[in-house]
Design a protein around this motif. Structure first.
Motif: not given
Length: 210
Positions: A201-210
């Motif tokens: 989930v954290r990778v989704i955040y970092e790559r898509l939404y951060a």
């Protein structure tokens, strides 16, 4: 055309865009690997089995909802934990997308014909011995589920807006091979999303939404 930030349409757009820039070594720079750089040489020396998980964003208005499972307590690995639908890749699977969709159908009865793959994340190198490919997908609402009781106790959904809010990304730690190792935790309505699942989930955040 612009879409609401946490809608399935915007998730699709961002997932497809980041997949175009995906590189095999990106796993080193995201999520748990970024938290624990000293584990990278160890995992690189392991013989890893290929697995795939499905990150299914249900098209639910302005705020998509992501499907999670609660694994049964009798499983040999990661028993009782919150997880994405998924598992080991079979020789008959054409690609990771088919593996993730097949596993989701076998575990929770999600009809693979309803799954629209929209991208991948960097592989997650798990210390439990798996190279996990997270497959990003959109699912239209109105589907019916039939859980495999040998693998899954429960299915629940979490709003994408909650998951993509870094204020909900707590940190935990534990000792592994004599050293402290850090991991993400995302408690939600009495459920503890942590470990590999929270790391993805954290990778989704970092790559898509951060």
């Amino acid at each position: 055309m612009s879409f609401p930030l946490y809608s399935a349409a915007e998730f699709r757009r961002r997932a497809m865009a980041q997949s175009l820039t995906l590189h095999p070594e990106d796993w080193r720079e995201n999520g748990d690997a970024k938290l624990n750089p000293t584990t990278i040489p160890h995992v690189e020396g392991m013989k890893l089995k290929d697995a795939a998980v499905l990150i299914a964003a249900v098209n639910d208005g302005d705020d998509a909802r992501v499907i999670f499972t609660q694994r049964t307590a009798s499983l040999r690995k990661h028993s009782g934990q919150v997880a994405f639908p998924g598992g080991a890749v079979d020789e008959t699977d054409r690609d990771m997308e088919e593996a993730a969709a097949r596993e989701a159908e076998e575990e929770i009865g999600l009809d693979r014909r309803l799954i629209e793959p929209v991208g991948r994340l960097p592989d997650y190198m798990a210390l439990s011995g798996f190279r996990i490919t997270p497959v990003l997908a959109v699912v239209q609402p109105g589907f019916s589920l039939h859980l495999n009781p040998d693998e899954v106790d429960e299915v629940f959904e979490v709003p994408l807006s909650f998951l993509m809010n870094p204020a909900n990304h707590a940190m935990g730690s534990g000792v592994w091979l004599g050293s402290e190792r850090y991991y993400y935790r995302m408690p939600y309505e009495g459920r503890d999303i942590w470990g590999i699942t929270a790391g993805i989930v954290r990778v989704i955040y970092e790559r898509l939404y951060a």
